[in-house]
Design a protein around this motif. Structure first.
Motif, mmCIF file in Angstrom:
data_model
loop_
_atom_site.group_PDB
_atom_site.id
_atom_site.type_symbol
_atom_site.label_atom_id
_atom_site.label_comp_id
_atom_site.label_asym_id
_atom_site.label_seq_id
_atom_site.Cartn_x
_atom_site.Cartn_y
_atom_site.Cartn_z
ATOM 1 N N MET A 134 53.822 56.848 116.179
ATOM 2 C CA MET A 134 52.886 57.440 116.866
ATOM 3 C C MET A 134 51.778 56.525 117.042
ATOM 4 O O MET A 134 51.175 56.460 118.589
ATOM 5 C CB MET A 134 52.248 58.779 116.310
ATOM 6 N N PHE A 137 52.544 54.193 120.136
ATOM 7 C CA PHE A 137 52.526 54.919 121.367
ATOM 8 C C PHE A 137 51.144 54.771 121.942
ATOM 9 O O PHE A 137 50.857 54.641 123.147
ATOM 10 C CB PHE A 137 53.046 56.413 121.295
ATOM 11 N N LEU A 160 49.175 58.895 128.201
ATOM 12 C CA LEU A 160 50.046 58.241 127.052
ATOM 13 C C LEU A 160 49.419 58.441 125.942
ATOM 14 O O LEU A 160 49.732 58.786 124.738
ATOM 15 C CB LEU A 160 50.871 57.193 127.560
ATOM 16 N N LEU A 167 49.272 64.617 119.138
ATOM 17 C CA LEU A 167 50.127 64.513 118.110
ATOM 18 C C LEU A 167 50.048 63.997 116.827
ATOM 19 O O LEU A 167 50.523 64.633 116.021
ATOM 20 C CB LEU A 167 51.573 63.664 118.762
ATOM 21 N N ARG A 173 51.372 68.595 108.961
ATOM 22 C CA ARG A 173 51.565 69.893 109.161
ATOM 23 C C ARG A 173 51.320 70.735 108.170
ATOM 24 O O ARG A 173 50.997 72.021 108.454
ATOM 25 C CB ARG A 173 53.172 70.248 109.485
ATOM 26 N N ILE B 200 56.063 58.389 128.290
ATOM 27 C CA ILE B 200 55.561 59.638 128.031
ATOM 28 C C ILE B 200 56.224 60.697 127.521
ATOM 29 O O ILE B 200 56.245 61.330 126.698
ATOM 30 C CB ILE B 200 54.444 59.881 128.976
ATOM 31 N N LEU B 202 59.245 60.100 126.375
ATOM 32 C CA LEU B 202 59.866 59.956 125.032
ATOM 33 C C LEU B 202 58.884 60.373 123.933
ATOM 34 O O LEU B 202 59.384 61.024 122.936
ATOM 35 C CB LEU B 202 60.176 58.483 124.938
ATOM 36 N N LEU B 203 57.620 59.923 124.263
ATOM 37 C CA LEU B 203 56.571 60.622 123.285
ATOM 38 C C LEU B 203 56.708 61.849 123.233
ATOM 39 O O LEU B 203 56.475 62.372 121.867
ATOM 40 C CB LEU B 203 55.431 60.014 123.649
ATOM 41 N N VAL B 206 59.752 62.966 121.218
ATOM 42 C CA VAL B 206 59.457 62.662 119.751
ATOM 43 C C VAL B 206 58.468 63.342 119.059
ATOM 44 O O VAL B 206 58.721 63.753 117.848
ATOM 45 C CB VAL B 206 59.275 60.973 119.673
ATOM 46 N N GLY B 207 57.337 63.732 119.744
ATOM 47 C CA GLY B 207 56.223 64.576 119.177
ATOM 48 C C GLY B 207 56.753 65.864 118.843
ATOM 49 O O GLY B 207 56.390 66.450 117.711
ATOM 50 N N ALA B 208 57.427 66.381 119.746
ATOM 51 C CA ALA B 208 57.973 67.850 119.420
ATOM 52 C C ALA B 208 58.963 67.816 118.107
ATOM 53 O O ALA B 208 58.682 68.742 117.380
ATOM 54 C CB ALA B 208 58.799 68.224 120.710
ATOM 55 N N VAL B 210 58.724 65.674 115.877
ATOM 56 C CA VAL B 210 58.200 65.588 114.430
ATOM 57 C C VAL B 210 57.379 66.617 113.932
ATOM 58 O O VAL B 210 56.953 67.002 112.858
ATOM 59 C CB VAL B 210 57.229 64.367 114.776
ATOM 60 N N ILE B 211 56.752 67.397 115.031
ATOM 61 C CA ILE B 211 56.037 68.497 114.514
ATOM 62 C C ILE B 211 56.860 69.858 114.085
ATOM 63 O O ILE B 211 56.470 70.265 113.305
ATOM 64 C CB ILE B 211 55.165 69.032 115.838
ATOM 65 N N ILE B 213 60.102 69.328 112.806
ATOM 66 C CA ILE B 213 61.208 69.105 112.000
ATOM 67 C C ILE B 213 61.139 69.705 110.532
ATOM 68 O O ILE B 213 59.968 69.623 110.075
ATOM 69 C CB ILE B 213 61.539 67.634 111.932
ATOM 70 N N LYS B 214 62.116 69.882 109.954
ATOM 71 C CA LYS B 214 61.968 70.649 108.595
ATOM 72 C C LYS B 214 62.066 69.296 107.739
ATOM 73 O O LYS B 214 63.125 68.539 107.496
ATOM 74 C CB LYS B 214 62.969 71.560 108.275
ATOM 75 N N GLN B 215 60.899 69.092 107.050
ATOM 76 C CA GLN B 215 60.892 67.836 105.899
ATOM 77 C C GLN B 215 61.558 68.492 104.744
ATOM 78 O O GLN B 215 61.320 69.315 104.280
ATOM 79 C CB GLN B 215 59.457 67.513 105.927
ATOM 80 N N LYS B 216 62.124 67.451 104.131
ATOM 81 C CA LYS B 216 62.765 67.622 102.873
ATOM 82 C C LYS B 216 61.856 67.480 101.760
ATOM 83 O O LYS B 216 60.696 66.667 101.743
ATOM 84 C CB LYS B 216 63.840 66.499 102.369
#
Lengths: 562, 216
Positions: A134, A137, A160, A167, A173, B200, B202-203, B206-208, B210-211, B213-216
């Motif tokens: 991030m 970016f 951008l 983000l 989170r 943009i 791509l960002l 990736v951002g969607a 990242v926010i 995703i279920k983290q282990k």
């Protein structure tokens, strides 16, 4: 380089399953940033770049100013990555200090579960893999923004940059406050993007031009030819665009979001959000203001006067509202607003000296702000081993991510770690503009530039507000040095021995015990000490910086010699 | 020859100015209804109507490609997504009702101020002293005069030209489709913008991830 490293990081991020390797990604990011610094330093030919060279058929340009600010952004983000690239604390043992042992033996800790809760307490920042990605970016966006010379590329790169920032805020989170702050940031940032887009669309509708170069040419010629009647509507468009920019850098009439956002997100992220976006947008504004300064709405009122109004309001609001704050990051946010007032003042005057002071102020303020935030993070780390008796401090929201939230948490910190307290004091004095420090020279340059051009009233306001703002800086210093603290060392840690084995070629050579003296790791302490020493000792070697800023501002004003 | 060309223009590009006014009115009506209606689903339906309307306007004005992509993207994807989300999250309408009318004067004031400032800037209001409009006016006048000389016998020529889109002069030089034009520009001189906007996107992806995703 940035783009390729983004793709490499993205690939490796997608492929890696372990969450604990995030620290290594930060280190890779640091290496990539070093290379970026080298590249942009290598391209810094001040004589040949002259007034700037257009790239990619004029969509972007490069000049010495853009190169210098690229380097600044790279350095700052390198230092910020440094915070997550290394573990924050270390153990020191005199038995394990000699070089031969360091080189030829291996240390292995014996797992000790009772201790590990405290010692191995890891912030969430070490489990977020995508943090570096991030950051890259965002850095790409701000680098492009600095060197963009077309309205559409300005918009694309600012998007951008700001998407990355939203983000980044939302990335932690597990903390509720950071998510809500990110949402606030996102909504208001979207609003400001709308303003920018509206301004750009109006300029295009009126002039049919998106290249900034031709835009400047049309404006300045039209101002001469037609008694300024043609260009009456252009300043409004520029005003709309700059309202969007002021929103993004949270200057005064549009500042409402910044204290909430800075307070809500984790301190490490705050460092980045507070500094990088401001550098890039202010540099862009420098270009915009410099070339459109001569467009008048009426005969004596140019549109930059509105920036002056914003600067005045920032000065007043930043200082007066800062007086009532008791949360330290909100306080920093308000101090940022008041410093933005100074920068906008220097920007608006637009003489050689004031541009010089603007560049200098921007650089020094970014560095000392960075230092202040890193110090906050470091103080937070150093307090992990202490137990806080004050009940009010125990039920703070989101304490894991930003441990220091209230000013009263710093009470008597001098007695716990005197060096960190001294560094923070020096940084705050530099904010306040106490003479031998760097902030004083920056303010002095802004004021002298303003007085030279006859802005007496706003200079007076600036002096008064900087005196008032000294109140809250000194209040922090007072709480740190003269109040008694409420911290006690953990009893469990006091007589704790951490067993460790020294291995040599897989044979146990020795068994030593670390006592629980935690020190800040050298990455943090070196960063802090270098930045503090720069602030403190600037007066002994000011020439390099001043000459550099001088050259940059002269380049902006002298017409192209070729 | 020119006669044929003008006829062609009349059929494909030309439009009656009254239709545009009707579309303006309908779209304003839809916009107001979108805000006013209490039920979010009804409001989204009005939004879809607004999008369709504006797409029709764009096609009528001559931006065929933009109009079609408007229908494709906004109506086809975005609004339907809105609709699905609204149906999924089950909002009770009573929560959305607010009884206060305190903000109406503020809204009126804001709109008036905004219109006052922007109204000065909009090019259509400054028909006489802007560069562009004066240029385009002079251009069209020259055009008219030429045509008048050549086709003196044609009836009502000026009237017919008045509704041809005079400002998009490039379309009358070479008749190529909008998609070709956009492609030509996007992949040659403005290719860098394409790259940046892809970064943009791509960002955003990736951002969607990242926010959410279920983290282990």
């Amino acid at each position: 380089m940035l783009l390729s490293s983004i793709f490499c990081l993205l690939l490796s991020n997608a492929l890696s399953f372990r969450r604990d390797t995030a620290i290594l990604y930060s280190r890779i990011g640091i290496i990539a940033l070093f290379y970026c610094i080298y590249l942009s330093y290598n391209n810094l030919f001040i004589t040949y770049l002259d007034n700037g060279i257009g790239l990619f058929s004029g969509l972007f340009y490069t000049s010495s100013i853009t190169q210098v600010f690229h380097i600044l952004i790279f350095i700052i983000s390198l230092l910020i990555l440094n915070m997550t690239g290394f573990y924050p604390r270390k153990l020191i043992s005199s038995e394990y200090m000699s070089f031969s042992k360091l080189l030829f033996t291996k240390l292995q800790f014996v797992k000790n579960l009772t201790v590990s809760n405290i010692i191995l307490k890891k912030g969430e920042q070490y489990t977020i893999l995508e943090y570096t990605l991030m950051l890259f970016f965002i850095i790409t966006g701000s680098v492009l923004l600095i060197s963009s010379s077309d309205l559409v590329s300005i918009f694309l790169s600012i998007e951008l940059q700001s998407y990355g920032l939203y983000l980044l805020c939302a990335m932690y989170r597990n903390s509720e406050s950071s998510t809500s702050a990110s949402l606030t940031y996102f909504l208001l940032g979207g609003l400001s993007s709308c303003f920018i887009l509206l301004g750009i669309a109006l300029i295009y509708a009126n002039l049919g031009v998106t290249y900034l170069d031709s835009f400047y040419v049309i404006n300045n010629l039209a101002g001469i030819v037609n008694d300024q009647e043609i260009t009456t509507y252009i300043p409004y468009c520029l005003l709309l665009i700059s309202v969007g920019f002021l929103f993004k850098i949270s200057a005064a009439p549009f500042h409402f979001w910044s204290p909430d956002v800075y307070d809500g997100i984790p301190t490490i992220v705050t460092t980045f959000v507070a500094i990088i976006a401001k550098i890039s947008i202010l540099t862009l504004l420098l270009q915009l203001v410099h070339y459109t300064n001569s467009i008048y709405i009426t005969t004596s009122y140019s549109w930059t006067t509105s920036l002056l109004v914003s600067s005045l309001l920032s000065l007043l609001i930043g200082t007066i509202l800062g007086l009532t704050q008791f949360r330290i990051k909100r306080l920093f946010a308000y101090s940022t607003i008041s410093h933005l007032g100074f920068m906008l003042l220097a920007l608006t005057i637009n003489s050689v000296e004031s541009i010089q002071s603007f560049i200098f102020y921007l650089i020094q303020y970014s560095l000392s702000n960075l230092n202040a935030f890193i110090l906050l993070v470091a103080i937070g780390y150093s307090l992990y081993a202490y137990n806080d008796k004050n009940i009010n401090h125990n039920n703070l929201i989101d304490k894991n991510n930003s441990p220091i939230q209230l000013i009263s948490q710093l009470k008597g910190y001098f007695h716990i770690n005197s060096m960190l307290a001294l560094s923070l004091t020096i940084t705050l004095f530099s904010f306040a503009g106490i003479p031998p420090l760097m902030g004083f020279f920056a303010k002095l340059m802004v004021f002298s530039a303003a007085l030279q051009e006859g802005f007496i009233f706003i200079t007076l306001i600036g002096v008064l507000t900087s005196v008032i703002s000294a109140v809250y800086y000194l209040y922090i210093v007072k709480t740190m040095f003269f109040d008694g603290h409420s911290y006690t060392y953990f009893n469990k840690l006091k007589d704790l021995k951490i067993p460790a084995l020294i291995l040599q070629k897989d044979k146990i050579v020795n068994k030593i015990y670390f006592d629980s003296k935690f020190a800040l790791s050298s990455s943090l302490s070196i960063t802090i000490s270098i930045l503090t020493l720069i602030i403190l000792l600037f007066m002994f070697m000011p020439n390099e910086w001043l000459h550099m800023t001088n050259i940059l501002s002269i380049i902006l004003f002298v017409p192209s010699s070729i | 020859m020119n006669n044929i060309f003008l006829l062609n223009d009349y059929i494909t590009n030309g439009f009656r100015i009254e239709f545009v006014d009707v579309i303006y009115l309908i779209s304003i009506l839809f916009g107001v209804l979108t805000i006013v209606s209490r039920n979010p689903i009804v409001s989204v339906l009005f939004l879809i109507g607004l999008f369709v309307n504006i797409a029709g306007l764009l096609i009528l004005v001559g931006c065929n490609y933009i109009g079609l992509s408007y229908i494709l993207v906004y109506v086809g994807a975005v609004s339907i997504l809105f609709l699905f989300i609204l149906m999924l999250i089950n909002i009770r309408i009573s929560e959305l009702l607010s009884e206060t009318n305190n903000d109406i004067p503020l809204a009126v004031l804001t709109v008036l101020l905004f219109y006052y400032i922007i109204g000065q800037v909009l090019p259509s209001n400054l028909t006489d002293n802007t560069i562009v409009s004066s240029l385009s006016n002079s251009f069209s006048e020259v055009y008219n005069v030429q045509l008048d000389n050549e086709f003196l016998n044609m009836v009502n020529l000026k009237h017919e030209i008045a509704y041809a889109s005079s400002k998009s002069w490039d379309s009358s030089l070479v008749e190529f489709t909008h998609i070709t034009g956009i492609g030509n520009i996007m992949y040659t001189s403005y290719s860098l913008w394409l790259i940046i906007s892809s970064v943009i996107l791509l960002l955003g992806m990736v951002g969607a991830i990242v926010i959410t995703i279920k983290q282990k």
